[in-house]
Enzyme design. Sequence first.
Site, short mmCIF file in Angstrom:
data_model
loop_
_atom_site.label_atom_id
_atom_site.label_comp_id
_atom_site.label_asym_id
_atom_site.label_seq_id
_atom_site.Cartn_x
_atom_site.Cartn_y
_atom_site.Cartn_z
N SER A 107 25.04 53.60 65.60
CA SER A 107 25.40 54.88 65.89
C SER A 107 24.80 55.41 67.32
O SER A 107 25.37 54.91 68.23
CB SER A 107 25.01 55.80 64.64
OG SER A 107 25.26 56.97 64.68
N ASP A 246 29.04 60.54 69.63
CA ASP A 246 27.89 59.61 69.74
C ASP A 246 28.81 58.10 69.82
O ASP A 246 29.95 58.13 69.89
CB ASP A 246 26.93 59.74 68.77
CG ASP A 246 27.48 59.50 67.33
OD1 ASP A 246 28.73 59.66 67.22
OD2 ASP A 246 26.80 59.14 66.35
N ASP A 248 29.46 55.73 67.79
CA ASP A 248 30.34 55.21 66.78
C ASP A 248 31.26 56.30 66.49
O ASP A 248 32.03 56.25 65.64
CB ASP A 248 29.67 54.66 65.66
CG ASP A 248 29.00 55.63 64.74
OD1 ASP A 248 28.56 56.74 65.22
OD2 ASP A 248 28.78 55.42 63.53
N ASP A 250 31.13 59.40 64.94
CA ASP A 250 31.23 60.10 63.88
C ASP A 250 30.31 61.39 63.89
O ASP A 250 30.30 62.15 62.92
CB ASP A 250 30.50 59.41 62.71
CG ASP A 250 29.17 59.10 62.79
OD1 ASP A 250 28.52 59.35 63.85
OD2 ASP A 250 28.48 58.43 61.78
#
Length: 447
Positions: A107, A246, A248, A250
């Site tokens: 992440s 960010d 990833d 999400d």
Amino acid sequence: MSRKYFGTDGIRGRVGESPITPDFVLRLGYAAGRVLAHGGEAHGHGRPTVLIGKDTRLSGYMLEAALEAGFTAAGVDVLMSGPLPTPGVAYLTRALRLSAGVVISASHNPYYDNGIKFFSATGDKLPDETELQIEAELEKPMAYAASDALGRARRIEDAAGRYIEFCKSTFPSDLNLFGMKVVLDSAHGAAYHIAPHVFHELGADVVSIGNQPNGRNINDGYGATAPGKLVEATREHGADIGLAFDGDADRLQVVDRNGRLYNGDELLYVMVQARRAAGQTVPGAVGTLMTNLAVELALKAQGVEFVRAKVGDRYVLEELKKNGWLLGGEGSGHLLCLDKHSTGDGIISALQVLAALRRSGQTLDEMLDGVRLFPQKLINVRVEKGFDWKSHAGLQAALKTSEAELDGKGRVLIRPSGTEPVVRVMVEAQDAELANQHAERLAATLQ
């Protein structure tokens, strides 16, 4: 039963250190494959099939190969998407009727960290009981499938295109982004080749930054956790709005043409207002223990119930499902619109915000009229390992005093860190000086 490896968002750590090593990840793939193979998760296939996606970290290649080997050794077929946002993996898992989806990502963490998280066949995070089954399988010796029962693996070339079309489908068909200049910061992460297409194809004039990943620069000075570059670029290009994701993709942070940053608490409020303005009933919304009190009070004043979940989008989702509601989120930018997607999605959240602006003809600041976030003061106090703040007499006495004095004008939140021997003391109040005063008084009892 406590979990040994799985945290609130999968398994995460430093690459090369347990558990983020090739040998462990191979065993993890095998264990997950065994659970799928014996858990009735084939969903009409001759054998279970999983999708593996990843972000742009250099270590993703190594861990992808290890997962692939583990799954196929357990007799599970594997599809590999290459770099794809976490919510994209969740969507394709559901759309392709697969048994599970797996994301290789840490992440918003630096490139030298990585992690593994799973999605169920419905695009939801795995339930605790399934994660416990996988952990139990990890403790058993590996017994490979017979040669004629091994899984097959292949890459799917149209994963990004499918996800781009899905994102666009969540934007109202009677609206477009023509005439809007948008700066996109993809954090050199998984959305670098996807977000620009989504917004450009809807008509926006797109300026992209943070879109040149090299395996080592993910989240490094760019993205939702470092929005300074986005603020600069939005001003420099005279853009109408700036959007940061960010690593990833999400989570979302937004900057307006004046360089003002809007966090997830404010964006959640905007999405609720957009639904209400369209005549939709919004019975309630879910935030977290950290959601700014000003948002809660503003929603309640409009008859919208507000529930606080534990910190983490996993817990926000649980509360939404429990109450049968659609909208929730965190100040960090994890936002959930359950009638659009089963999980938090930065790109789709951004589209909902832009749709609200287009439909209303207002700016973000105008949509937030009457809502000004209360100043927050956060103090991290280092304590001895195992310290129980709830039994500390001095703190409890000071807490009782602060809560009485702040009644209706602020709130206090005290919680231990989950990763280090620290107690976090957070005070919100309508007045910054008042917040500072109470936070320092409470923290002093622990020092």
